[in-house]
Design a protein around this motif. Structure first.
Motif, mmCIF file in Angstrom:
data_model
loop_
_atom_site.group_PDB
_atom_site.id
_atom_site.type_symbol
_atom_site.label_atom_id
_atom_site.label_comp_id
_atom_site.label_asym_id
_atom_site.label_seq_id
_atom_site.Cartn_x
_atom_site.Cartn_y
_atom_site.Cartn_z
ATOM 1 N N HIS A 29 2.081 4.302 -10.076
ATOM 2 C CA HIS A 29 1.815 5.133 -9.154
ATOM 3 C C HIS A 29 2.922 6.133 -9.641
ATOM 4 C CE1 HIS A 29 0.577 7.902 -6.174
ATOM 5 N NE2 HIS A 29 -0.117 7.554 -5.958
ATOM 6 N N ASN A 46 0.789 -1.732 -0.178
ATOM 7 C CA ASN A 46 -0.238 -0.103 0.198
ATOM 8 C C ASN A 46 1.303 1.380 -0.185
ATOM 9 O OD1 ASN A 46 -2.640 -0.858 0.204
ATOM 10 N ND2 ASN A 46 -2.465 -2.111 1.997
ATOM 11 N N ARG A 105 -1.873 -2.013 -4.339
ATOM 12 C CA ARG A 105 -2.737 -2.219 -3.213
ATOM 13 C C ARG A 105 -3.259 -3.395 -2.835
ATOM 14 N NH1 ARG A 105 -5.590 2.836 -3.925
ATOM 15 N NH2 ARG A 105 -6.851 1.950 -2.634
ATOM 16 N N GLN A 151 2.465 0.806 -7.143
ATOM 17 C CA GLN A 151 1.763 0.861 -5.518
ATOM 18 C C GLN A 151 0.943 -0.850 -5.588
ATOM 19 O OE1 GLN A 151 -1.189 2.852 -4.252
ATOM 20 N NE2 GLN A 151 -1.199 3.759 -3.074
ATOM 21 N N ASP A 156 -5.155 -5.593 1.095
ATOM 22 C CA ASP A 156 -5.512 -6.559 2.030
ATOM 23 C C ASP A 156 -4.720 -6.585 2.281
ATOM 24 O OD1 ASP A 156 -7.060 -6.470 4.519
ATOM 25 O OD2 ASP A 156 -8.338 -7.788 3.634
ATOM 26 N N ARG A 187 -0.675 -1.297 -8.985
ATOM 27 C CA ARG A 187 -0.659 0.451 -9.985
ATOM 28 C C ARG A 187 0.097 0.990 -10.130
ATOM 29 N NH1 ARG A 187 -6.028 2.937 -7.148
ATOM 30 N NH2 ARG A 187 -7.052 1.616 -6.971
#
Length: 259
Positions: free
Chosen positions: A88, A37, A95, A93, A97, A86
């Protein structure tokens, strides 16, 4: 989809292990999982992969690895999670959980265990810390370490494991389980001879088991390791425990509690 870094790098989907590609792709996936993250700059990835001396084609190699990781992520069939990688600026990044990554579940359980200790519940603390430690299957990113990877993050994670282990042993001592943990501490102090907290715990467990002579022998062994290895005397806490053992101080004796 579940991700494992506490041992060899693994990704599973519905219990099936996924193919993670070559060593470079595995390494970039592992590095992104350690930084879940967060936006990780491409320059940071290059430095991690090639120790600050990347080849001319390094950026293309990173792009190819990222494409491979994205293809692997498309195999996710768990509707409750949606990991995505992604682009970024200035890098990438992941992303995700964090509950799907064993490292972050370990950290959560350790926090909860330490809170239980703070709240005066050593039985619950020992349970939570044990649960967290059982997530470990070997050294963090062991498959990458075998190929020469030596990121500073990995040494820090190993220290997290040892600190959590020491917290669990403190909780076990508070529960009156000194006899049960003595064999484990014997192995740990042989492996980590200069880790004073482990020595302190071993001495206390031995003393509470009626083995004063053995406890003092452990102190002498640890002192020799510290003096020979670091040129340092044991810290105040260890010296005070030695003195208390010599004096048969009742304050370091506790009655055995129920499990």
């Amino acid at each position: 989809m579940r991700f494992s870094v506490l041992g060899s790098t693994e990704v599973t989907n519905n219990g099936h292990h996924l193919e993670l590609g070559g060593i470079r792709q595995r390494a970039i996936l592992g590095y992104l999982l350690l930084n879940a993250n967060k936006v990780v700059a491409t320059s940071q990835i290059l430095h991690a992969m090639w120790d600050g001396n990347p080849p001319p084609t390094a950026r293309k190699m990173v792009q190819n690895a990222v494409s491979g990781i994205r293809r692997m992520l498309t195999h996710n069939t768990d509707p409750t999670t949606n990991p995505t990688l992604r682009t970024h600026p200035p890098g990438y990044q992941l992303r995700i959980d964090t509950e799907t990554i064993d490292l972050y579940r370990f950290r959560r359980l350790v926090r909860e265990g330490r809170n239980a200790t703070t709240n005066g519940n050593p039985h619950r603390a020992a349970q939570l810390l044990t649960e967290g430690l059982t997530l470990w299957r070997g050294r963090a990113l062991a498959d990458l370490v075998e190929t020469g990877t030596c990121w500073s993050e990995l040494a820090a994670i190993e220290d997290e494991r040892l600190s959590a282990l020491e917290d669990r042993l403190d909780a076990e001592l508070a529960c009156g389980r000194h006899r049960e943990i003595t064999p484990e501490l014997e192995i740990l102090t042989a492996t980590e001879p200069m880790r004073e907290r482990l020595c302190h715990q071993f001495m206390l467990a031995l003393y509470r088991s009626g083995r004063q002579v053995d406890a003092l022998r452990v102190y002498r062994r640890t002192r020799e390791a510290l003096v020979d290895g670091l040129g340092l005397e044991p810290g105040r806490s260890l010296q005070e425990l030695q003195q208390r053992i010599l004096e048969h101080d009742a304050k370091i004796q506790i009655p055995a509690l129920t499990h």
